[in-house]
Design a protein around this motif. Structure first.
Motif, PDB file in Angstrom:
ATOM      1  N   MET A  53       1.883  -5.019  -0.876  1.00 45.34           N
ATOM      2  CA  MET A  53       0.742  -5.836  -1.278  1.00 45.34           C
ATOM      3  C   MET A  53       0.232  -5.583  -2.659  1.00 45.34           C
ATOM      4  O   MET A  53       0.159  -4.449  -3.043  1.00 45.34           O
ATOM      5  N   CYS A  75       1.888 -14.301  -0.510  1.00 45.71           N
ATOM      6  CA  CYS A  75       2.388 -13.488   0.620  1.00 45.71           C
ATOM      7  C   CYS A  75       1.849 -13.709   1.948  1.00 45.71           C
ATOM      8  O   CYS A  75       2.265 -13.261   2.842  1.00 45.71           O
ATOM      9  N   HIS A  76       0.518 -14.593   2.063  1.00 45.68           N
ATOM     10  CA  HIS A  76       0.099 -14.881   3.354  1.00 45.68           C
ATOM     11  C   HIS A  76      -0.136 -16.222   3.565  1.00 45.68           C
ATOM     12  O   HIS A  76      -0.515 -17.125   2.585  1.00 45.68           O
ATOM     13  N   CYS A 107      -3.168 -14.699  -3.088  1.00 49.81           N
ATOM     14  CA  CYS A 107      -2.993 -14.085  -1.835  1.00 49.81           C
ATOM     15  C   CYS A 107      -1.862 -14.971  -1.071  1.00 49.81           C
ATOM     16  O   CYS A 107      -1.293 -14.510  -0.281  1.00 49.81           O
TER      17      CYS A 107
HETATM   18  C1  HEC Z   1       2.806  -9.408  -2.681  1.00 47.49           C
HETATM   19  C2  HEC Z   1       2.452  -9.455  -1.425  1.00 47.49           C
HETATM   20  C3  HEC Z   1       1.097  -9.643  -0.973  1.00 47.49           C
HETATM   21  C4  HEC Z   1      -0.020 -10.389  -1.819  1.00 47.49           C
HETATM   22  C5  HEC Z   1       0.059 -10.830  -3.163  1.00 47.49           C
HETATM   23  C6  HEC Z   1      -1.230 -10.124  -0.794  1.00 47.49           C
HETATM   24  N1  HEC Z   1      -0.833  -9.351   0.235  1.00 47.49           N
HETATM   25 FE1  HEC Z   1      -2.208  -8.839   1.708  1.00 47.49          FE
HETATM   26  N2  HEC Z   1      -0.471  -8.002   2.727  1.00 47.49           N
HETATM   27  C7  HEC Z   1       0.796  -7.968   2.221  1.00 47.49           C
HETATM   28  C8  HEC Z   1       1.500  -7.072   3.277  1.00 47.49           C
HETATM   29  C9  HEC Z   1       3.100  -6.976   3.260  1.00 47.49           C
HETATM   30  C10 HEC Z   1       0.562  -6.755   4.332  1.00 47.49           C
HETATM   31  C11 HEC Z   1       1.057  -6.100   5.685  1.00 47.49           C
HETATM   32  C12 HEC Z   1       0.279  -4.672   5.617  1.00 47.49           C
HETATM   33  C13 HEC Z   1       1.078  -3.627   4.824  1.00 47.49           C
HETATM   34  O1  HEC Z   1       2.240  -3.558   5.355  1.00 47.49           O
HETATM   35  O2  HEC Z   1       0.781  -3.681   3.845  1.00 47.49           O
HETATM   36  C14 HEC Z   1      -0.821  -7.226   4.006  1.00 47.49           C
HETATM   37  C15 HEC Z   1      -1.900  -7.032   4.835  1.00 47.49           C
HETATM   38  C16 HEC Z   1      -2.941  -7.653   4.607  1.00 47.49           C
HETATM   39  C17 HEC Z   1      -4.052  -7.702   5.376  1.00 47.49           C
HETATM   40  C18 HEC Z   1      -4.228  -6.834   6.726  1.00 47.49           C
HETATM   41  C19 HEC Z   1      -3.719  -7.820   7.627  1.00 47.49           C
HETATM   42  C20 HEC Z   1      -3.579  -7.270   9.194  1.00 47.49           C
HETATM   43  O3  HEC Z   1      -3.255  -7.777   9.984  1.00 47.49           O
HETATM   44  O4  HEC Z   1      -4.220  -5.919   9.166  1.00 47.49           O
HETATM   45  C21 HEC Z   1      -5.288  -8.346   4.633  1.00 47.49           C
HETATM   46  C22 HEC Z   1      -6.536  -8.471   5.294  1.00 47.49           C
HETATM   47  C23 HEC Z   1      -4.774  -8.841   3.420  1.00 47.49           C
HETATM   48  N3  HEC Z   1      -3.383  -8.405   3.352  1.00 47.49           N
HETATM   49  C24 HEC Z   1      -5.246  -9.638   2.621  1.00 47.49           C
HETATM   50  C25 HEC Z   1      -5.044  -9.960   1.212  1.00 47.49           C
HETATM   51  C26 HEC Z   1      -5.544 -10.747   0.433  1.00 47.49           C
HETATM   52  C27 HEC Z   1      -7.124 -11.078   0.521  1.00 47.49           C
HETATM   53  C28 HEC Z   1      -4.864 -10.801  -0.796  1.00 47.49           C
HETATM   54  C29 HEC Z   1      -5.182 -11.476  -1.871  1.00 47.49           C
HETATM   55  C30 HEC Z   1      -6.486 -10.946  -2.672  1.00 47.49           C
HETATM   56  C31 HEC Z   1      -3.572 -10.463  -0.421  1.00 47.49           C
HETATM   57  N4  HEC Z   1      -3.640  -9.729   0.712  1.00 47.49           N
HETATM   58  C32 HEC Z   1      -2.520 -10.440  -1.373  1.00 47.49           C
HETATM   59  C33 HEC Z   1       1.189  -8.484   1.072  1.00 47.49           C
HETATM   60  C34 HEC Z   1       0.562  -8.993   0.335  1.00 47.49           C
END
Ligand code: HEC
Length: 152
Positions: free
Chosen positions: A116, A51-52, A48
Motif C-alpha cells: 500500500m 487497489c481497493h 485508493c
Molecule cells: C498500491 C495499492 C494500494 C493503494 C493505492 C491503497 N491501498 Fe489500502 N491496502 C492495500 C493492501 C495490499 C492492503 C492489505 C493489507 C496489507 O497487506 O497491507 C490494504 C489495506 C487497507 C486497509 C485495511 C483493510 C483491512 O481489511 O484490514 C484499509 C482501511 C485501506 N487499505 C485503505 C486505503 C485507503 C483509504 C487508501 C487511499 C488513501 C488505500 N488504502 C490505498 C493496497 C493499497
C-alpha cells in the motif's frame, strides 16, 4: 467479604497489567468525527481505487479512465466486527503494521512491507479522518444468527 474485595482488586490488577499502557499505547487517542461524503471523494482523489474496491460501490468508485487497477483488495461489506477508528487510521498511516500474508506481492517479500502507498506526507489530518469515516461506514455488522434447536 474481605476475600471477595481482594479477589475483585486482584482481577482489576490483572486486567490493568494485561492492557499495554506504555508510552506507545494508543490509550487516549481519539479523532474528531469525519465527513464521510468528503471521504468518498478523497478515496477517489488519492487513488485508493487503484487497489481497493468498495463493496456495493464497485461501479461508482473506479480508477480513472485508462488506468489499470493494480490489485483488488475489497473494503467494506459484512463483517462480524467493525474495525475501530484507531485500527482504520493505522491501516492508512502505518499499513505495514499488520500486513496480511495474502497480499504480499511475492512470497519472496521477506520484509513485511505493505504494497500500500504511503500517504503520510501528502494527506492532511482532515482528509484522513474523512476517509476513515467513509471507510468505516462501508462495513455492516453481520446479523448474528442464533442456533435454532429443534424439539425432538
Ligand atoms: C498500491 C495499492 C494500494 C493503494 C493505492 C491503497 N491501498 Fe489500502 N491496502 C492495500 C493492501 C495490499 C492492503 C492489505 C493489507 C496489507 O497487506 O497491507 C490494504 C489495506 C487497507 C486497509 C485495511 C483493510 C483491512 O481489511 O484490514 C484499509 C482501511 C485501506 N487499505 C485503505 C486505503 C485507503 C483509504 C487508501 C487511499 C488513501 C488505500 N488504502 C490505498 C493496497 C493499497
Amino acid at each position: 467479604m474481605r476475600s471477595l474485595t481482594i479477589a475483585i482488586l486482584g482481577a482489576f490488577a490483572l486486567i490493568l497489567a494485561a492492557c499495554d499502557l506504555g508510552p506507545k499505547s494508543s490509550f487516549g487517542f481519539t479523532l474528531p468525527d469525519g465527513n464521510a461524503d468528503y471521504g468518498q471523494a478523497y478515496f477517489v482523489e488519492f487513488r485508493c481505487v487503484d487497489c481497493h474496491t468498495v463493496v456495493g460501490l464497485e461501479d461508482e468508485l473506479v480508477a480513472p479512465e485508462g488506468i489499470d487497477p493494480i490489485m483488488d483488495v475489497p473494503l467494506g461489506g459484512q463483517t462480524t466486527r467493525i474495525a475501530t477508528y484507531g485500527e482504520l487510521v493505522t491501516s492508512i498511516i502505518n499499513p505495514s503494521h499488520k500486513v496480511s500474508t495474502q497480499y504480499r506481492l511475492s512470497p519472496a517479500m521477506e520484509e513485511e512491507v505493505s504494497p500500500m502507498r504511503n500517504y503520510n506526507s501528502i494527506m492532511t489530518v482532515d482528509e484522513l479522518i474523512d476517509i476513515v469515516a467513509f471507510v468505516q461506514e462501508q462495513y455492516e455488522l453481520k446479523p448474528y444468527n442464533r442456533t435454532v434447536y429443534r424439539m425432538y
